[in-house]
Design an enzyme around this catalytic site. Structure first.
Site, PDB file in Angstrom:
ATOM      1  CB  CYS A 125      -1.035  -0.098   1.352  1.00 49.16           C
ATOM      2  SG  CYS A 125      -2.320   1.060   1.101  1.00 49.16           S
ATOM      3  CG  HIS A 143      -3.397  -3.598   3.292  1.00 51.88           C
ATOM      4  ND1 HIS A 143      -2.590  -2.868   4.054  1.00 51.88           N
ATOM      5  CD2 HIS A 143      -4.105  -2.810   2.741  1.00 51.88           C
ATOM      6  CE1 HIS A 143      -2.609  -1.713   3.730  1.00 51.88           C
ATOM      7  NE2 HIS A 143      -3.552  -1.648   3.088  1.00 51.88           N
ATOM      8  CD  GLU A 145      -0.620  -5.411   5.807  1.00 45.69           C
ATOM      9  OE1 GLU A 145      -0.337  -6.184   4.921  1.00 45.69           O
ATOM     10  OE2 GLU A 145      -0.952  -4.126   6.029  1.00 45.69           O
TER      11      GLU A 145
END
EC number: 6.3.5.3
Lengths: 227, 84
Positions: A86, A194, A196
């Site tokens: 990002c 994302h 994560e």
């Protein structure tokens, strides 16, 4: 394997990234402030999402002038894995470690939802545990993720298999539905979605975990005897 | 003392979704003659007398930081200004 999560003023996905590596992946990780100038002790560098320096001027533009970026470049040149997610991707674009730039999303909206990605290239150190063409669910959250580059650069990205992930259907207007690209050498990956935030079924998806596991596998294969 | 005005605009080849939305809004207000809108940035830089090569420095900062050459063009105007 020891990771550094680089923290800039305005980063806000740094702790998610830290959690993903420490608790889900089970590897060592430090949060590293942007003013350090040496990352030699780390095997992998993670640039998290957020709004570094309030997105002033352009997303990632101020952060790419930070002290730590010289060390990130050095790590990239040394062939260490560098992952930008990002805002981290935007910083990698601004720093020239990856080609292209980000424009405002085509619909001018901040898009925050889980999207389907296609793994375009599973022969990178970030994607080796995925199947080629595998569909994975990963959240996006960005206002400027509309990837742009000139025709020549796009042709080169395709020719060198640098497109790691695409959106299964158009999300933000990105050229060729690009969601993530690597550098030519394949050790720097930038992606808007994302991973994560998708490392445990409790989060709605664990599809992102294999990305981190791929990095560790690659590192073990080349650093650990009898791996 | 020099005052430098820097204009950063999206390259012609790059679509400007923000400008497009403004153009559509103008058209719904009845201004049908506004064919296209491009949105850019305007910056004012104040240089003190220690900078000897103002123009060279302006070009340098435009290329290094103020604009992103992948998607943007820049132009500038340099004006001599009296000390405030």
């Amino acid at each position: 394997m020891k990771f550094a999560v680089i923290v800039f003023p305005g980063s806000n996905c740094d702790v998610d990234m830290y959690h993903a590596v420490k608790d889900e992946l089970g590897e060592q990780v430090d949060l590293v402030w942007h003013d350090v100038d040496n990352l030699d002790q780390y095997d992998g560098i993670l640039l998290p999402g957020g709004f570094s320096y309030g997105d002033y001027l352009r997303s990632g533009a101020i952060a790419h002038m930070s002290n730590v970026m010289a060390a990130v470049k050095k790590a990239a040149e040394a062939g260490k894995p560098v992952l930008g997610v990002c805002n981290g991707f935007q910083i990698l674009l601004e720093s020239g470690l990856l080609p292209g730039a980000m424009l405002r999303n085509k619909n001018l909206k901040f898009i925050c939802r889980t999207v389907e990605l296609t793994v375009e290239n599973n022969e990178t150190m970030f994607t080796s545990l995925y199947e080629k063409g595998e569909k994975i669910s990963i959240p996006v959250a960005h206002g400027e993720g509309n990837y742009y580059c000139d025709d020549e650069t796009l042709a080169k990205l395709k020719e060198n298999n640098q497109i790691a992930f695409t959106y299964a259907s158009d999300v933000n207007g990105s050229l060729s539905d690009i969601a993530g690209i690597t550098n030519e050498k394949g050790n720097v990956l930038g992606m808007m979605p994302h991973p994560e935030r998708a490392v445990d079924d409790l989060l709605g998806s664990a599809d992102g975990l294999k990305l981190f596991q791929s990095i560790v596998k690659h590192w073990r294969d080349s650093h650990v005897v009898n791996a | 003392m020099y005052k430098v005005k820097v204009y950063v605009t999206l390259r012609e080849s790059v679509l400007d979704p923000q400008g497009k939305a403004v153009q559509q809004s103008l058209s719904s207000l009845g201004y049908n003659g506004v064919e296209d809108v491009r949105i850019g940035k305007y910056m004012e830089l104040q240089f003190d007398d220690t900078v000897t090569d103002v123009e060279g420095t302006v070009k340098e900062v435009c290329e290094k930081l103020l604009s992103n050459p992948v998607i943007e063009d820049y132009r500038y105007e340099i004006e001599e200004s009296a000390k405030q």
